[in-house]
Design a protein around this motif. Structure first.
Motif, PDB file in Angstrom:
ATOM      1  N   GLU A  89       0.816  -1.217   0.000  1.00 53.08           N
ATOM      2  CA  GLU A  89       0.000   0.000   0.000  1.00 53.08           C
ATOM      3  C   GLU A  89       0.846   1.262   0.000  1.00 53.08           C
ATOM      4  O   GLU A  89       0.443   2.290  -0.550  1.00 53.08           O
ATOM      5  CB  GLU A  89      -0.925   0.007   1.224  1.00 53.08           C
ATOM      6  CG  GLU A  89      -2.048  -0.995   1.156  1.00 53.08           C
ATOM      7  CD  GLU A  89      -3.011  -0.854   2.331  1.00 53.08           C
ATOM      8  OE1 GLU A  89      -3.343   0.306   2.669  1.00 53.08           O
ATOM      9  OE2 GLU A  89      -3.392  -1.876   2.910  1.00 53.08           O
ATOM     10  N   LYS A 113      -8.164  -1.418  -2.146  1.00 55.27           N
ATOM     11  CA  LYS A 113      -7.516  -0.406  -1.314  1.00 55.27           C
ATOM     12  C   LYS A 113      -6.220   0.063  -1.946  1.00 55.27           C
ATOM     13  O   LYS A 113      -5.878   1.251  -1.901  1.00 55.27           O
ATOM     14  CB  LYS A 113      -7.265  -0.997   0.067  1.00 55.27           C
ATOM     15  CG  LYS A 113      -6.904   0.032   1.118  1.00 55.27           C
ATOM     16  CD  LYS A 113      -6.857  -0.612   2.498  1.00 55.27           C
ATOM     17  CE  LYS A 113      -6.521   0.420   3.570  1.00 55.27           C
ATOM     18  NZ  LYS A 113      -6.467  -0.195   4.914  1.00 55.27           N
ATOM     19  N   LYS A 129      -6.771   5.108  -5.132  1.00 52.86           N
ATOM     20  CA  LYS A 129      -6.515   6.488  -5.531  1.00 52.86           C
ATOM     21  C   LYS A 129      -6.559   6.679  -7.044  1.00 52.86           C
ATOM     22  O   LYS A 129      -6.489   7.804  -7.533  1.00 52.86           O
ATOM     23  CB  LYS A 129      -5.157   6.936  -4.996  1.00 52.86           C
ATOM     24  CG  LYS A 129      -5.106   6.991  -3.468  1.00 52.86           C
ATOM     25  CD  LYS A 129      -3.742   7.452  -2.979  1.00 52.86           C
ATOM     26  CE  LYS A 129      -3.694   7.491  -1.455  1.00 52.86           C
ATOM     27  NZ  LYS A 129      -2.364   7.904  -0.941  1.00 52.86           N
ATOM     28  N   PRO A 152     -11.997   0.575  -8.793  1.00 51.84           N
ATOM     29  CA  PRO A 152     -10.739   1.055  -9.383  1.00 51.84           C
ATOM     30  C   PRO A 152     -10.591   0.565 -10.810  1.00 51.84           C
ATOM     31  O   PRO A 152     -10.943  -0.573 -11.143  1.00 51.84           O
ATOM     32  CB  PRO A 152      -9.673   0.461  -8.462  1.00 51.84           C
ATOM     33  CG  PRO A 152     -10.365   0.259  -7.154  1.00 51.84           C
ATOM     34  CD  PRO A 152     -11.782  -0.101  -7.501  1.00 51.84           C
TER      35      PRO A 152
END
Length: 610
Positions: free
Chosen positions: A186, A255, A259, A267
């Motif tokens: 991550e 996760k 972004k 995603p």
């Protein structure tokens, strides 16, 4: 007893069974079957203790790690269920010392892979199974070498991709253990995350037989020994599901790539992966409909159903994750049962070509029933486990608002009715061929494991809460959501599914239909050739067999589709031509060619250095 003992015993058992088979092949196969049943019973009832072991290290950071948390237990139970039932099924079939040795290696590799706790251990044991499978494929048919090479080539693409991922993870993260990678990935730059994910995704696509790396399945299944196809499709492709679950749920990819741009809350990387799963569903379904060989048809069915698993685990979510895991269990049982049924038919008729058979329902009724339940499950019809897995996946697709993926999933379910009916009509229904008048039902030792898988398919369709609770334990262990279930109900977005109630309704409808059938006027049975069409009497059985090219109008729609198989074949021919050119230039028998090349190189070097 621990994990290491099981793995070591499985590895040592391979040469032992080989030596025993030199004295008595039947004894070796019986011992092999008994050993696989023992492993399955031990793994299934032992459950996940979470015990972990480290053995001989390769470097300071790389060790062989094994563990059995809930997810490892789940996949180990599925793989060993298929291997153990197939080990019993194969007892009456053709035996050889090489086969029992290779089958034992396949088992040892599969056990080590599903017990692994790091990517290196997973890959090494996975490759043991892969290379044993490669040699098994060429055992029974003289012309299977080409298909084995194709299988090896696609497997190598996945293996080298995963090997790169392992070294890259060790270099950037300092670890290849599942749990440690999940903690460290991550915080890495997006380029590192994408490199690891894509490299592992290639391995998943290659080993599960998902588009675009699906081209090995058709030839490998049609060429492989009949007793090995259930293991190859029902067991070994599910190792790809184990890696897929690790990538998407354990990491978790949602996760990790949270972004990046989102598509309906998913995603873009996950959606792209799910998109390949959706394409695989469509391609596998269309190609299965077009097949005339039963084993090739089921092979493309595996392509389609692997697409469901990739799609479900890639989009994530509570229902899709549970549905994807349930579909891994469902397809393992259904595909193994279908391949066993076709193998039983081939054992009696010596063919898997559907248009060469017909009317075997009266000769092999139990085999027919096994195949019927398996195809009902693949098509996603209650009261089988196949309905439960697809229903859960649809819940997530509706909740997330994913129209194309929902269309692909729906297309696969509708199309599956077409391709699973083809062997049903071509092999079991219709009229019996004259040469099959003396065909008998498969031996009891072959029917028993088929019946057992059929029972489990219905049991987990009528009482799915039993399996879903195990899946809930898995998702809870990695921080995921759980599906709300009671004794017979599954609660989801669109309402509740009461499996016992629906099964009761189906049973009542079946009884009513049976009574109507029994009281209705019966049609007169005639001999296959006691008929005529278009004013001409039939003089060959083939003229009356409607299952050959059954869906010809549908087939015409897709004749000009771009084909990955054709593209890869064309590419391989170009590579051969390039190789021939290099051979002609650099390995020419004429010495003047070497002299000319030497002069050219020297002149080039002189010009460069002047």
């Amino acid at each position: 007893m621990n994990i290491l003992f099981l793995i070591a015993a499985s590895l040592f058992a391979a040469p032992l069974f080989f030596l025993v088979s030199k004295l008595n092949k039947n004894a070796a196969y019986v011992a092999y079957a008994a050993f696989q049943i023992f492993i399955f019973v031990y793994v299934f009832f032992w459950g996940g203790s979470g015990a972990s072991y480290e053995v001989v290290g390769i470097t300071g950071r790389l060790n062989f790690n094994f563990s059995m948390p809930p997810v490892n237990w789940f996949f180990a139970s599925i793989v060993m269920l298929i291997i153990s039932t197939t080990a019993v099924f194969m007892l009456p079939l053709k035996k050889s010392s090489v086969k029992v040795f290779l089958l034992s290696l396949v088992t040892a590799g599969a056990i080590g892979a599903v017990f692994s706790a790091d990517f290196l251990t997973l890959m090494i044991f996975w490759e043991i199974s892969t290379w044993a499978s490669l040699i098994l494929i060429i055992q029974d048919k003289e012309k299977s070498t080409r298909e084995a090479i194709k299988y090896a080539a696609i497997a190598a693409v996945g293996s080298y991709s995963m090997l790169f991922a392992i070294f890259y993870m060790d270099s950037r993260l300092g670890t290849v253990e599942f749990s440690s990678v999940a903690l460290k990935i991550e915080s890495q730059p997006i380029g590192v995350q994408l490199t690891i994910f894509i490299a592992l995704a290639v391995m998943v696509l290659a080993k599960m037989g998902t588009f675009p790396l699906h081209t090995w399945l058709r030839g490998s299944h049609s060429s492989a020994p009949d007793e090995f196809s259930p293991i190859l499709s029902g067991g070994l492709t599910k190792l790809g599901g184990f890696l897929l679950f690790t990538m998407t749920i354990v990491f978790p990819s949602f996760k990790v790539f949270g972004k990046l741009p989102l598509f309906n809350g998913i995603p873009i990387v996950n959606y792209g992966f799910a998109l390949l799963g959706g394409i695989s569903i469509v391609v596998g379904t269309v190609m299965a409909i077009r097949m005339e060989d039963a084993k090739e048809l089921i092979a493309f069915s595996t392509v389609s159903n692997s697409g469901y698993i990739v799609l479900a685990l890639a989009i994530g979510g509570t229902y899709a994750t549970a549905g994807g895991m349930m579909h891994i269990l469902n397809h393992a049982m259904a595909s193994a049962a279908m391949f066993m049924a076709i193998a039983a038919v081939a054992y009696r008729t010596k063919t898997t070509k559907m248009h060469e058979m017909g009317g075997l329902i009266m000769k092999m009724p139990v085999t027919f029933a096994v195949y019927l339940v398996a195809i009902i499950s693949v098509a996603g019809i209650p009261p089988t486990s196949g309905f439960v897995s697809k229903w859960l996946i649809y819940q997530q697709l509706v909740q997330d608002g994913l129209p194309f993926l929902a269309f692909a999933a729906f297309f696969g379910s509708i199309g599956s009715f077409m391709y699973v009916f083809k062997p049903l009509a071509g092999i079991f229904l219709g009229q019996l061929k004259p040469e099959h008048e003396k065909v008998r039902e498969a031996p009891l030792i072959m029917l028993a494991p088929m019946a057992f898988l059929t029972f489990l398919t219905v049991f987990w369709g009528v009482f799915p809460s039993n399996a879903i609770r195990s899946i809930n334990r898995i998702t809870e262990s990695v921080g995921g959501g759980t599906v709300d279930v009671t004794f017979s109900r599954i609660v989801a977005l669109t309402g509740e599914w009461d499996s016992v109630l629906v099964t009761t309704a189906f049973a009542i409808g079946f009884v009513i239909s049976l009574l109507i059938f029994m009281r209705a006027k019966k049609a007169r049975q005639v001999d296959l050739l006691d008929n005529y069409t278009g004013g001409d009497f039939l003089y060959t059985a083939e003229l009356y067999h409607f299952s050959y090219r059954m869906y010809r109008p549908f087939d015409r729609l897709f004749e000009k589709w771009p084909s990955m198989e054709n593209w890869l074949s064309s590419t391989s021919e170009k590579i051969k031509e390039l190789g021939a050119l290099f051979k002609a230039v650099f390995f020419n028998r004429n010495p003047q060619v070497y002299i000319a090349l030497t002069v050219i190189v020297l002149l080039g070097a002189f010009w460069w250095l002047r």
